[in-house]
Write a protein that holds these residues in place. Structure first.
Motif, PDB file in Angstrom:
ATOM      1  N   ALA A  99       0.841  -1.201   0.000  1.00 57.59           N
ATOM      2  CA  ALA A  99       0.000   0.000   0.000  1.00 57.59           C
ATOM      3  C   ALA A  99       0.870   1.242   0.000  1.00 57.59           C
ATOM      4  O   ALA A  99       0.423   2.320  -0.381  1.00 57.59           O
ATOM      5  N   ALA A 100       2.116   1.111   0.420  1.00 56.30           N
ATOM      6  CA  ALA A 100       3.125   2.175   0.365  1.00 56.30           C
ATOM      7  C   ALA A 100       4.437   1.481   0.017  1.00 56.30           C
ATOM      8  O   ALA A 100       4.707   0.389   0.522  1.00 56.30           O
ATOM      9  N   PRO A 101       5.238   2.056  -0.850  1.00 57.25           N
ATOM     10  CA  PRO A 101       6.478   1.385  -1.260  1.00 57.25           C
ATOM     11  C   PRO A 101       7.412   1.180  -0.073  1.00 57.25           C
ATOM     12  O   PRO A 101       7.380   1.933   0.900  1.00 57.25           O
ATOM     13  N   ILE A 102       8.225   0.130  -0.168  1.00 59.94           N
ATOM     14  CA  ILE A 102       9.236  -0.091   0.863  1.00 59.94           C
ATOM     15  C   ILE A 102      10.460   0.731   0.453  1.00 59.94           C
ATOM     16  O   ILE A 102      11.083   0.484  -0.579  1.00 59.94           O
ATOM     17  N   GLY A 126       2.575  -1.319  -4.870  1.00 55.93           N
ATOM     18  CA  GLY A 126       1.799  -2.333  -5.579  1.00 55.93           C
ATOM     19  C   GLY A 126       2.493  -3.670  -5.724  1.00 55.93           C
ATOM     20  O   GLY A 126       1.866  -4.655  -6.122  1.00 55.93           O
ATOM     21  N   SER A 127       3.793  -3.745  -5.421  1.00 55.44           N
ATOM     22  CA  SER A 127       4.506  -5.021  -5.508  1.00 55.44           C
ATOM     23  C   SER A 127       3.906  -5.997  -4.507  1.00 55.44           C
ATOM     24  O   SER A 127       3.494  -5.623  -3.411  1.00 55.44           O
ATOM     25  N   VAL A 142       9.015 -10.416   2.418  1.00 56.32           N
ATOM     26  CA  VAL A 142       9.959 -10.646   1.313  1.00 56.32           C
ATOM     27  C   VAL A 142       9.183 -10.404   0.030  1.00 56.32           C
ATOM     28  O   VAL A 142       7.979 -10.646  -0.053  1.00 56.32           O
ATOM     29  N   ALA A 143       9.897  -9.922  -1.002  1.00 54.91           N
ATOM     30  CA  ALA A 143       9.269  -9.670  -2.293  1.00 54.91           C
ATOM     31  C   ALA A 143       8.983 -11.002  -2.993  1.00 54.91           C
ATOM     32  O   ALA A 143       9.727 -11.964  -2.852  1.00 54.91           O
TER      33      ALA A 143
END
Length: 144
Positions: A99-102, A126-127, A142-143
């Protein structure tokens, strides 16, 4: 008085009524025990509707079902808490979009109507990330 009531509605409906009263009592005075006795009485009543049996058989059936339901419930409770009682630990292993980039190791995900702080490798908005751990109210991700 009780004997005439049982004669009036029949033994099957008496068991069903007892089961419903026990289950209703569980709602008022919860202890997670009366529900199993109520279920046993309800099943006993339904069984008697299908296959009539003497009162001795009814008592044995009710007793056996009560013990069986209580044992199953006890084993299931010992197996571990369900997702409702785990809090943030219940999120581990689930995937969410950011919801917010890391950025600099910190970001946010949205779970239902709640924003959670996350820590992990930098990733754009959005990732999809997977929750791998919990430290208080901070989730480790983790991505994907």
């Amino acid at each position: 008085m009780i004997a005439s009531f049982v004669e009036t509605i029949g033994p099957a409906w008496t068991w069903i009524l007892i089961g419903l009263v026990l289950m209703g009592t569980e709602l008022v005075a919860s202890g997670v025990f009366l529900i199993w006795l109520g279920l046993a009485a309800l099943v006993t009543g339904l069984q008697i509707l299908l296959v009539p049996m003497p009162w001795q058989g009814q008592i044995l059936l009710f007793g056996g079902l009560s013990v069986a339901f209580a044992v199953v419930a006890s084993r299931r409770a010992k197996a571990g808490p369900n997702a409702l009682n785990q809090g943030a630990r219940g999120l581990v292993g689930r995937d969410y979009p950011l919801a917010a980039p890391i950025v600099a190791g910190e970001g946010r995900i949205r779970v239902n109507d709640t924003l959670w702080r996350v820590t992990g490798p930098d990733a754009p908005l959005g990732s999809r990330v997977r929750v791998t751990g919990v430290e208080g109210t901070l989730l480790t991700v983790v991505a994907l």
